[in-house]
Design a protein around this motif. Sequence first.
Motif, PDB file in Angstrom:
ATOM      1  N   THR A   9      -8.212   2.463  -6.018  1.00 45.62           N
ATOM      2  CA  THR A   9      -8.881   1.846  -7.167  1.00 45.62           C
ATOM      3  C   THR A   9     -10.395   1.822  -6.992  1.00 45.62           C
ATOM      4  O   THR A   9     -11.103   1.307  -7.852  1.00 45.62           O
ATOM      5  CB  THR A   9      -8.368   0.400  -7.342  1.00 45.62           C
ATOM      6  OG1 THR A   9      -8.443  -0.239  -6.058  1.00 45.62           O
ATOM      7  CG2 THR A   9      -6.937   0.372  -7.830  1.00 45.62           C
ATOM      8  N   GLY A  11     -14.242   3.809  -5.643  1.00 41.39           N
ATOM      9  CA  GLY A  11     -14.987   5.025  -5.980  1.00 41.39           C
ATOM     10  C   GLY A  11     -14.447   6.286  -5.326  1.00 41.39           C
ATOM     11  O   GLY A  11     -14.093   7.259  -6.006  1.00 41.39           O
ATOM     12  N   ARG A  32      -5.612  -3.413  -4.941  1.00 42.49           N
ATOM     13  CA  ARG A  32      -5.177  -4.729  -5.449  1.00 42.49           C
ATOM     14  C   ARG A  32      -5.293  -4.811  -6.968  1.00 42.49           C
ATOM     15  O   ARG A  32      -4.537  -5.502  -7.622  1.00 42.49           O
ATOM     16  CB  ARG A  32      -6.057  -5.838  -4.844  1.00 42.49           C
ATOM     17  CG  ARG A  32      -5.697  -6.236  -3.461  1.00 42.49           C
ATOM     18  CD  ARG A  32      -6.736  -7.158  -2.891  1.00 42.49           C
ATOM     19  NE  ARG A  32      -8.065  -6.536  -2.926  1.00 42.49           N
ATOM     20  CZ  ARG A  32      -9.135  -7.017  -2.329  1.00 42.49           C
ATOM     21  NH1 ARG A  32      -9.054  -8.146  -1.656  1.00 42.49           N
ATOM     22  NH2 ARG A  32     -10.297  -6.389  -2.415  1.00 42.49           N
ATOM     23  N   SER A  80      -8.953   2.517   1.936  1.00 38.59           N
ATOM     24  CA  SER A  80      -9.479   1.194   1.582  1.00 38.59           C
ATOM     25  C   SER A  80     -10.396   0.694   2.685  1.00 38.59           C
ATOM     26  O   SER A  80     -10.206   1.012   3.858  1.00 38.59           O
ATOM     27  CB  SER A  80      -8.338   0.221   1.370  1.00 38.59           C
ATOM     28  OG  SER A  80      -7.611   0.163   2.554  1.00 38.59           O
ATOM     29  N   LYS A 149     -15.495   0.802  12.040  1.00 34.90           N
ATOM     30  CA  LYS A 149     -15.475   2.246  11.796  1.00 34.90           C
ATOM     31  C   LYS A 149     -15.481   3.029  13.114  1.00 34.90           C
ATOM     32  O   LYS A 149     -14.931   4.129  13.175  1.00 34.90           O
ATOM     33  CB  LYS A 149     -16.647   2.648  10.895  1.00 34.90           C
ATOM     34  CG  LYS A 149     -16.522   2.075   9.474  1.00 34.90           C
ATOM     35  CD  LYS A 149     -15.227   2.525   8.784  1.00 34.90           C
ATOM     36  CE  LYS A 149     -15.105   2.053   7.359  1.00 34.90           C
ATOM     37  NZ  LYS A 149     -13.860   2.488   6.706  1.00 34.90           N
TER      38      LYS A 149
END
Length: 257
Positions: A9, A11, A32, A80, A149
């Motif tokens: 959902t 970019g 979500r 996500s 990350k």
Amino acid sequence: MRVLITGATGGIGEALIQVFASEGYEIIAVGRNREKLEELEKRFPKRVVGYSVDLESSDEIDRFFESVDNLDINILINGSGVGEIGYFEDISYSDLKSMLDTNVLALTKFTKYFYDKMVKKGEGHIINISSTAGFQQGGALMSAYYATKAYVNSLTLSIYEEGREKGVKVTLLAPGPTKTNFKGMDKKLTSFEKLYVTTAEEVAKELWSGLKREKLIVIPGRINRILYFIDKFIPLKLKLKLVKRVQMKKIEKIFSF
Ligand SMILES: NC(=O)c1ccc[n+]([C@@H]2O[C@H](COP(=O)([O-])OP(=O)(O)OC[C@H]3O[C@@H](n4cnc5c(N)ncnc54)[C@H](OP(=O)(O)O)[C@@H]3O)[C@@H](O)[C@H]2O)c1
């Protein structure tokens, strides 16, 4: 062929749906935002099926796994992610925990669940979305985000080497600054930023072309690739200072609008 995309959902995830749908894939989209998932299902009829799952909840993830257990997933894209920005003392433990639950624990849980199935089948592909931040040894003002990350980079490269013997492909997608709803990246770009900030669509296209060339690490954007190369020659203390300066500019931007 079927691809499961978390962060669908947002970019980069949405841009990936566009690319995979045009290549004929069926897409399991996870996020979500129910309205956005419904919009995606309408935009890509018979291609996208949306599942609303809060990745901070281990129980919700377990229920989601049960509902897709009988589906053959050829590619998993862990997309996500959230990025908390600010001085370490100014970010609450609860916000740090939410970020770690999403960026680290949920990504690990999804990777583990589908990687194990792929090993059993002797085929499959895991794509983890990290960041060029993950290559840095530290990132002041986004300290815990950079650490999440770095974890994603390390896990992904390690299972790449293990997966090779088992027929499972693994790819690390490491975007640099990209214009999306991500914290600090949702503001109007200056003309200078436009020189190096990529679009989500560019990131998605470069991933696709990297997959065709069987690349292990895909870094979208020429400037990001140059920075990745010269980074190795910059002294650590100078690098830490430069990263802090970049993040400070982002914070100034967040509060100036
Ligand atoms: N934009 C950048 O500059 C940039 C640079 C390097 C790397 N990245 C990485 O790229 C990935 C995608 O980011 P983006 O730029 O596309 O950001 P974005 O537009 O903010 O999208 C983030 C996505 O993550 C999902 N998400 C966040 N928390 C979640 C949760 N608790 N449960 C379920 N889904 C959750 C969001 O879904 P809902 O809103 O529906 O919950 C959304 O789909 C992230 O991993 C990010 O770290 C981004």
